[in-house]
Design a protein around this motif. Sequence first.
Motif, PDB file in Angstrom:
ATOM      1  N   GLY A   1       7.903  28.404  21.438  1.00 22.46           N
ATOM      2  CA  GLY A   1       7.526  28.505  20.132  1.00 22.46           C
ATOM      3  C   GLY A   1       6.453  27.652  19.460  1.00 22.46           C
ATOM      4  O   GLY A   1       6.181  27.600  18.429  1.00 22.46           O
ATOM      5  N   VAL A   2       5.712  27.139  20.564  1.00 22.59           N
ATOM      6  CA  VAL A   2       4.529  26.079  20.185  1.00 22.59           C
ATOM      7  C   VAL A   2       3.223  26.926  20.481  1.00 22.59           C
ATOM      8  O   VAL A   2       3.134  27.199  21.638  1.00 22.59           O
ATOM      9  N   PHE A   3       2.573  27.132  19.657  1.00 17.17           N
ATOM     10  CA  PHE A   3       1.065  27.615  19.649  1.00 17.17           C
ATOM     11  C   PHE A   3      -0.187  26.642  19.595  1.00 17.17           C
ATOM     12  O   PHE A   3       0.089  26.162  18.588  1.00 17.17           O
ATOM     13  N   VAL A   4      -0.973  26.740  20.657  1.00 16.07           N
ATOM     14  CA  VAL A   4      -2.035  25.827  20.559  1.00 16.07           C
ATOM     15  C   VAL A   4      -3.437  26.517  20.734  1.00 16.07           C
ATOM     16  O   VAL A   4      -3.520  27.184  21.737  1.00 16.07           O
ATOM     17  N   GLY A   5      -4.220  26.563  19.937  1.00 17.18           N
ATOM     18  CA  GLY A   5      -5.425  27.248  19.869  1.00 17.18           C
ATOM     19  C   GLY A   5      -6.703  26.758  19.209  1.00 17.18           C
ATOM     20  O   GLY A   5      -6.468  26.239  18.060  1.00 17.18           O
ATOM     21  N   GLY A   6      -7.971  26.653  19.810  1.00 16.02           N
ATOM     22  CA  GLY A   6      -8.967  25.975  19.039  1.00 16.02           C
ATOM     23  C   GLY A   6      -9.899  27.418  18.791  1.00 16.02           C
ATOM     24  O   GLY A   6     -10.184  28.212  19.609  1.00 16.02           O
TER      25      GLY A   6
ATOM     26  N   SER B   1      -1.641  29.472   1.245  1.00 13.89           N
ATOM     27  CA  SER B   1      -2.627  28.553   1.039  1.00 13.89           C
ATOM     28  C   SER B   1      -2.387  26.900   1.313  1.00 13.89           C
ATOM     29  O   SER B   1      -3.401  26.350   1.683  1.00 13.89           O
ATOM     30  N   ALA B   2      -1.336  26.526   1.174  1.00 18.08           N
ATOM     31  CA  ALA B   2      -0.967  25.130   2.005  1.00 18.08           C
ATOM     32  C   ALA B   2      -1.095  25.108   3.390  1.00 18.08           C
ATOM     33  O   ALA B   2      -1.173  26.304   3.969  1.00 18.08           O
ATOM     34  N   SER B   3      -1.004  23.981   4.022  1.00 15.56           N
ATOM     35  CA  SER B   3      -1.308  23.636   5.349  1.00 15.56           C
ATOM     36  C   SER B   3      -0.040  24.349   6.166  1.00 15.56           C
ATOM     37  O   SER B   3       0.862  24.159   5.823  1.00 15.56           O
ATOM     38  N   ALA B   4      -0.210  24.958   7.598  1.00 14.04           N
ATOM     39  CA  ALA B   4       0.740  25.242   8.223  1.00 14.04           C
ATOM     40  C   ALA B   4       0.554  24.565   9.549  1.00 14.04           C
ATOM     41  O   ALA B   4       1.631  24.878  10.498  1.00 14.04           O
ATOM     42  N   ALA B   5      -0.177  23.424   9.378  1.00 15.24           N
ATOM     43  CA  ALA B   5      -0.077  22.446  10.467  1.00 15.24           C
ATOM     44  C   ALA B   5       1.272  21.688  10.544  1.00 15.24           C
ATOM     45  O   ALA B   5       1.669  21.194   9.683  1.00 15.24           O
ATOM     46  N   PRO B   6       1.459  21.137  11.937  1.00  9.14           N
ATOM     47  CA  PRO B   6       2.837  20.368  11.946  1.00  9.14           C
ATOM     48  C   PRO B   6       2.310  18.976  11.367  1.00  9.14           C
ATOM     49  O   PRO B   6       1.335  18.411  11.149  1.00  9.14           O
ATOM     50  N   LEU B   7       3.537  17.961  11.282  1.00  4.28           N
ATOM     51  CA  LEU B   7       3.306  16.705  10.834  1.00  4.28           C
ATOM     52  C   LEU B   7       3.086  15.713  12.229  1.00  4.28           C
ATOM     53  O   LEU B   7       3.883  15.966  13.198  1.00  4.28           O
ATOM     54  N   TYR B   8       2.325  15.006  12.208  1.00  7.75           N
ATOM     55  CA  TYR B   8       2.154  13.988  13.465  1.00  7.75           C
ATOM     56  C   TYR B   8       2.721  12.604  13.061  1.00  7.75           C
ATOM     57  O   TYR B   8       2.438  11.892  11.953  1.00  7.75           O
ATOM     58  N   VAL B   9       3.547  12.076  14.002  1.00  9.62           N
ATOM     59  CA  VAL B   9       4.152  10.846  13.857  1.00  9.62           C
ATOM     60  C   VAL B   9       4.035  10.129  15.215  1.00  9.62           C
ATOM     61  O   VAL B   9       4.245  10.524  16.386  1.00  9.62           O
TER      62      VAL B   9
ATOM     63  N   GLN C   1      -7.796  21.341  16.828  1.00 13.09           N
ATOM     64  CA  GLN C   1      -6.757  22.634  17.538  1.00 13.09           C
ATOM     65  C   GLN C   1      -5.833  22.855  16.362  1.00 13.09           C
ATOM     66  O   GLN C   1      -5.413  22.053  15.641  1.00 13.09           O
ATOM     67  N   ASN C   2      -5.823  24.202  16.323  1.00  8.12           N
ATOM     68  CA  ASN C   2      -4.755  24.837  15.416  1.00  8.12           C
ATOM     69  C   ASN C   2      -3.279  24.693  16.265  1.00  8.12           C
ATOM     70  O   ASN C   2      -3.313  25.442  17.080  1.00  8.12           O
ATOM     71  N   VAL C   3      -2.348  24.050  15.647  1.00  4.29           N
ATOM     72  CA  VAL C   3      -1.109  23.907  16.333  1.00  4.29           C
ATOM     73  C   VAL C   3      -0.086  24.552  15.279  1.00  4.29           C
ATOM     74  O   VAL C   3      -0.102  24.074  14.139  1.00  4.29           O
ATOM     75  N   ARG C   4       0.596  25.440  15.940  1.00  2.00           N
ATOM     76  CA  ARG C   4       1.676  26.107  15.025  1.00  2.00           C
ATOM     77  C   ARG C   4       2.910  26.042  15.595  1.00  2.00           C
ATOM     78  O   ARG C   4       2.927  26.406  17.018  1.00  2.00           O
TER      79      ARG C   4
END
Length: 734
Positions: free
Chosen positions: A146-151, A171-179, A160-163
């Motif tokens: 369920g994790v897609f990574v593409g540049g 219109s809002a961001s579809a990127a995950p939150l990083y901690v 990198q576009n991570v979904r």
Amino acid sequence: MKHTLLLWLFVAISGMTAYAQTRTIKGKVTDSKDGAPVPFATVRIQGTTKGTATDQSGNFSIDISGTQTLVISSVGFTPQSVKPDNSNTLNVSLIADNTLTEYIATGYINTNRVKKVSAVAEVTAEKLANTPLVDINQALQGQAAGVFVGGASGQPGAIQNVRIRGVGSISASAAPLYVIDGIIVDGRDVNNSGNLALQSNDLLANLNPNDVESINILKDAAATAMYGSRGANGVIVINTKKGKAGVTTFGARAQYGSSKPSFGKSSLLTPEQSYAYNRDVLALNDFTPAEIDAEFPASLLATGFNWRDAGFRTAKMQDYGISASGGNEKTKLYISAGYNDQEGTLINSGLKRYTVISNVSQKVNDRLDIAMNLNLSQGDASSAMGGNYYASPLLGAYFVSPFQRPYKEDGSLYTGLESDFNAASGDNFLYSVYRNDKKLSNFRGLGGATVSYRIFDWLKIQERVNLDMVNTEANLFYDPTTGDGYNAADPLKSGSVYNQNVKVSTVTNQFSLSGNFNIGEEHQLDYLALTEYNRFKSRSFSAEGIGIIGSQLKVLDITATPQSVGGNATEYTFLSYMGQLNYSFRQKYNLSLGFRTDGSSRFGVNTRYGTFFSVGASWRLIEEEFLKSQDVFSDMKLRFSYGQTGNADFGTIDNFVARALYDYGTAYNGAPGNAPNTIGNVDLTWEKNKSFNIGLDLALLKGAITATIDVYKRKTDGLLLNTPVSSTSGLPLR
């Protein structure tokens, strides 16, 4: 009789002296599971700080006195205390320590693996160590369902576009939150480098994969609801390495490799093939041999050149690092330094990364703990021109004639501006790409301090303060003799220099109460109550000048005409309150309840706060009597979760869109001015994401085979969109 007693006393003393003499113990440490050697295991004399470590083959040698006991330990194994016999040889088999993998870090707390109710994918340090990928995001590809990574670019370190589980916004961001180490960090392209025609540099590329202990990907609401308004697109929790008690171990690594460009099944005609093909086309269209020879004479083959081979290369990669880890029961330390140099497969592209990390923790007493973390990194990227620039090797590889050679008769390079240079791109990239500069530098400093005090066995208070600082510089230079820099209309204005500087800081303060206790022998409760303050600030400045003589100096001072000066500033804050309660009965039936209230300055005054929640449960089927008699499954757990999270990352939408704003960029003829720009929306609020998940975790053949099956439904309401308004209002959007 008297002489006999003296004789026995002498023998006893001699024996004691001999027994107390130093002797050398040699041996080997192996894994009890398969007998494989355990390298870098700690071998320590009990009650002292003296010790050693095993080599790559698990062998060790240590001097002890008399009947001293050795303590053998290694990460992932249960420590063993062994008293060597008189043979001076000691072979030890370590047993895997399952308690070390019992917990999963989810940012704010560590979740017990047995009692887990959420969908969490794990990527361990073993999978990340010595990875040839520059960006840690790339290492996630194929590691979690369920994790897609593409540049969008092959540039080393490119964004990198991570979904996670698809796209949940328009219109809002579809990127995950990083901690990182429990603190929310910025993972965006703070340079807005897309507007600079730069290959974006991912901030996560500044993180050294060899310093990462684990990456946990939180997917469902039971895990992400703890992050409330920012957890709708999933959360990626990164934990860096920490020191461990035992003999200090030192490590050094060196890695060298290469990569080649991949063109799939596409190929270009060689000059010979192109020559034959073009002549055949003319012949099929009834051209005479004389006309064909005039259009494509045989002399063209003498100037043939493979431009794609010239534009691409076999890229080299070098990675070096040193580290030290160790400590005792009170003080633990991990320090590391690294250097990475990754060339791009496109000429004149690459990334150099420098990293330093230091994680120190101190147990002051049985109740007070202190920890300090510092992570410094510098990334210097050099980008070849994009495909829409004359000097782009990517463009030139396909648009320069295969019969055009790059060198003139005198051996000098064509610039591409000559009338006899045959190229649809109008440029010789072998000349231009090394004269034009597109450089991007990112410095990042992550630092924090944590103080925790255990008031009672069931109550701990903790204060954590962290700072995330990013300083970026973009430098663009277009040589006046290249196609991108030459101004045909006004040659005196040829060439340009553009500089941009962006400074970003994020301050986070957390105060929490947490603890756990048992009710009888079968009921377990643990809880967390936390308040968090987060403040983001960004400042940018840019300037451009045109008109250059020469290309040796690449600074604004050499330009003849100032072209533009720009600047921008933005900031926002979050104030959050969060609580979580977890209950377990016999560690078989588990229940988790969580809520979070977020307030953000980004939203309208009427809807500034939002509350988000989650409920999760799990049932460890493997503990039931009807599965006790089978020996196929070693673990089986059924999970359920439902909850609501939010999305507060505006993405392409203006940060202050909730307010009625004025545009001050309306100066005319040297006179300043402003005009209304947005209507504002006092009711603007969060996107809300509702998620339902049912999962099944399986382990077969004593953990040799594991499987996770998840079925989920994700629905987003209240999408944030720019709405066109009537042009008679004088405003473009709402």
